[in-house]
Design a protein around this motif. Structure first.
Motif, PDB file in Angstrom:
ATOM      1  N   TYR A  72      -7.559  -2.145  -1.337  1.00 17.85           N
ATOM      2  CA  TYR A  72      -6.566  -1.083  -1.231  1.00 17.85           C
ATOM      3  C   TYR A  72      -6.754   0.028  -2.258  1.00 17.85           C
ATOM      4  O   TYR A  72      -6.067   1.044  -2.208  1.00 17.85           O
ATOM      5  CB  TYR A  72      -5.151  -1.659  -1.330  1.00 17.85           C
ATOM      6  CG  TYR A  72      -4.834  -2.320  -2.659  1.00 17.85           C
ATOM      7  CD1 TYR A  72      -4.334  -1.575  -3.726  1.00 17.85           C
ATOM      8  CD2 TYR A  72      -5.013  -3.690  -2.831  1.00 17.85           C
ATOM      9  CE1 TYR A  72      -4.040  -2.180  -4.941  1.00 17.85           C
ATOM     10  CE2 TYR A  72      -4.718  -4.303  -4.040  1.00 17.85           C
ATOM     11  CZ  TYR A  72      -4.231  -3.540  -5.091  1.00 17.85           C
ATOM     12  OH  TYR A  72      -3.942  -4.135  -6.295  1.00 17.85           O
TER      13      TYR A  72
ATOM     14  N   VAL B  33      -7.893  -6.936   2.032  1.00 23.79           N
ATOM     15  CA  VAL B  33      -7.845  -5.476   1.964  1.00 23.79           C
ATOM     16  C   VAL B  33      -8.277  -5.002   0.585  1.00 23.79           C
ATOM     17  O   VAL B  33      -7.834  -5.527  -0.434  1.00 23.79           O
ATOM     18  CB  VAL B  33      -6.430  -4.948   2.297  1.00 23.79           C
ATOM     19  CG1 VAL B  33      -5.384  -5.453   1.318  1.00 23.79           C
ATOM     20  CG2 VAL B  33      -6.415  -3.418   2.348  1.00 23.79           C
TER      21      VAL B  33
ATOM     22  N   LEU C 200     -10.674  -2.878   5.202  1.00 26.40           N
ATOM     23  CA  LEU C 200      -9.851  -3.986   5.679  1.00 26.40           C
ATOM     24  C   LEU C 200     -10.697  -4.945   6.498  1.00 26.40           C
ATOM     25  O   LEU C 200     -11.419  -4.526   7.404  1.00 26.40           O
ATOM     26  CB  LEU C 200      -8.692  -3.458   6.534  1.00 26.40           C
ATOM     27  CG  LEU C 200      -7.791  -4.505   7.208  1.00 26.40           C
ATOM     28  CD1 LEU C 200      -7.074  -5.360   6.167  1.00 26.40           C
ATOM     29  CD2 LEU C 200      -6.782  -3.822   8.129  1.00 26.40           C
TER      30      LEU C 200
ATOM     31  N   ILE D 266       0.097  -4.779   3.592  1.00 21.90           N
ATOM     32  CA  ILE D 266      -0.958  -3.927   4.153  1.00 21.90           C
ATOM     33  C   ILE D 266      -0.362  -2.930   5.135  1.00 21.90           C
ATOM     34  O   ILE D 266       0.179  -3.306   6.175  1.00 21.90           O
ATOM     35  CB  ILE D 266      -2.028  -4.790   4.856  1.00 21.90           C
ATOM     36  CG1 ILE D 266      -2.659  -5.776   3.868  1.00 21.90           C
ATOM     37  CG2 ILE D 266      -3.098  -3.916   5.494  1.00 21.90           C
ATOM     38  CD1 ILE D 266      -3.591  -6.778   4.502  1.00 21.90           C
TER      39      ILE D 266
ATOM     40  N   VAL E 135      -4.960   2.946   6.342  1.00 15.88           N
ATOM     41  CA  VAL E 135      -4.911   1.597   6.926  1.00 15.88           C
ATOM     42  C   VAL E 135      -4.256   1.627   8.305  1.00 15.88           C
ATOM     43  O   VAL E 135      -4.775   1.061   9.278  1.00 15.88           O
ATOM     44  CB  VAL E 135      -4.147   0.626   6.002  1.00 15.88           C
ATOM     45  CG1 VAL E 135      -3.888  -0.694   6.718  1.00 15.88           C
ATOM     46  CG2 VAL E 135      -4.929   0.374   4.727  1.00 15.88           C
TER      47      VAL E 135
ATOM     48  N   THR F 207       0.821  -1.213   0.000  1.00 18.08           N
ATOM     49  CA  THR F 207       0.000   0.000   0.000  1.00 18.08           C
ATOM     50  C   THR F 207       0.855   1.263   0.000  1.00 18.08           C
ATOM     51  O   THR F 207       0.412   2.326  -0.436  1.00 18.08           O
ATOM     52  CB  THR F 207      -0.949   0.037   1.211  1.00 18.08           C
ATOM     53  OG1 THR F 207      -0.183  -0.095   2.416  1.00 18.08           O
ATOM     54  CG2 THR F 207      -1.970  -1.089   1.158  1.00 18.08           C
TER      55      THR F 207
END
Length: 353
Positions: free
Chosen positions: A280, A278, A290, A234, A211, A192
């Protein structure tokens, strides 16, 4: 010790039945301890401090509001349920489950992706349904609406050249195919952290910050999953665990949204599993979503089963303006949708146990 001493003929009368009883008692004791450990661990990091496994196995999914979040864009819920079969079976079923089979979930298209996709991997966009949600996405794209969650550089690449196509015109399909292909490449190589910011509409929003913000607001959950998440992409760069990648076209608040997802799982001690799903990237509707899973093997009334905890957290601009009753209503709607999805998943997969 001589091996002959173990022969049945040398045992005292009734010793075979005594041995069987001892084995059964030992198995029952281990099963009780395993159940207690699972329930105790669940209580240590989740909102569910008391769970009756036998009752939970006979009921629908149990959902609850998550802890209060300091950022008005953030929202979380938690749920738990018991399913028959082992955690490994649950993980495999979750990996294979396709939400497009259920119209009520409003996932119009779903497709798996390689780590380095091309436009061909998004060719299903040509088969998008002609409905109001999809038309809203097309309209927003053609106008380059400030509501679109793209970067300034991505916006410059849109060409409104006319062309054929179905519900999604060729130019629009090409634009989103290129955006999603490039963002998938970035995620595969840099997690990410490598995602371009959403800055086309003004304020720069970075997915990795969102996140990490969601996890920091829930310290017990963050600690529970830190070892696992530290090996994923993540909230950081690319991890050591390879994800299963996918994209979807879905409905969010009556608006069409294209989204990119990554799914991870890892076996844990004692036959359990942890998993993370996730989303994203999203063209609109939410910044990031998430979902975390913790699974424990349990024995419920003589059946090998799995206790599943699920935590859902989301960051969305639309949540920031909600207060009081409106915010509670949004949380309740989120719990209802999660309960619906879990119920359908359990119904679809129960026959495979």
């Amino acid at each position: 010790m001589k091996f002959e001493s173990l022969a049945p003929s040398r045992r005292a009368p009734g010793s075979t039945s005594v041995l069987l009883v001892l084995v059964l008692v030992l198995l029952l004791t281990r099963s009780t301890i395993a159940r207690a450990d699972a329930v105790s661990e669940l209580a240590s990091f989740s909102i569910f401090d008391k769970v009756d496994l036998a009752q939970l196995a006979k009921s629908d999914v149990k959902t609850a509001h998550g802890p209060p979040m300091g950022n008005p864009r953030f929202l979380s819920t938690q749920s738990c349920f018991v399913s028959t079969g082992s955690p490994a079976q649950q993980i495999e079923a979750l990996r294979k489950w396709n939400p497009t089979q259920h119209r009520e979930l409003k996932v119009f298209l779903h497709s798996d992706l390689p780590a380095n996709p091309t436009a061909v991997n998004f060719s299903k966009l040509q088969n998008a349904p002609d409905n109001s949600s999809v038309r809203s996405l097309v309209s927003a794209t053609q106008k380059l609406s400030p509501e679109l969650q793209i970067s300034k550089d991505e916006a410059k690449k849109f060409s409104s050249a006319s062309g054929g196509g179905g519900a999604i015109p060729a130019a629009v399909a090409k634009f989103w195919s290129d955006v999603m292909a490039a963002r998938t490449h970035s995620f595969s190589s840099g997690g990410t952290s490598a995602q371009l910011p959403y800055d086309h509409g003004g304020e720069a929003i970075r997915v990795t910050d969102e996140v990490n913000g969601l996890l920091r607001q829930q310290e017990k959950i963050r600690r529970q999953f830190s070892g696992f998440l530290g090996k994923t992409g993540i909230g950081r760069g690319a991890g050591s665990i390879s994800p299963e990648l996918y994209w979807e076209l879905l409905d969010v608040d009556d608006q069409g949204v294209v989204t990119l997802g990554a799914y991870y799982n890892r076996a844990s001690a004692g036959g359990g599993y942890q998993a993370a799903d996730v989303l994203y990237y999203a063209s609109g509707g939410y910044y990031v979503s998430l979902t975390l899973y913790q699974m424990w093997p349990v024995n419920v009334e003589g059946k090998a089963s799995t206790l599943v905890w699920r935590g859902d957290m989301i960051s969305a601009a639309s949540l920031a303006s909600l207060h009081g009753v409106e915010r509670l209503g949004s949380e309740s709607a989120m719990m209802k949708e999660i309960s619906k999805a879990v119920t359908l998943f359990r119904r679809d997969t129960s026959g495979a146990r």
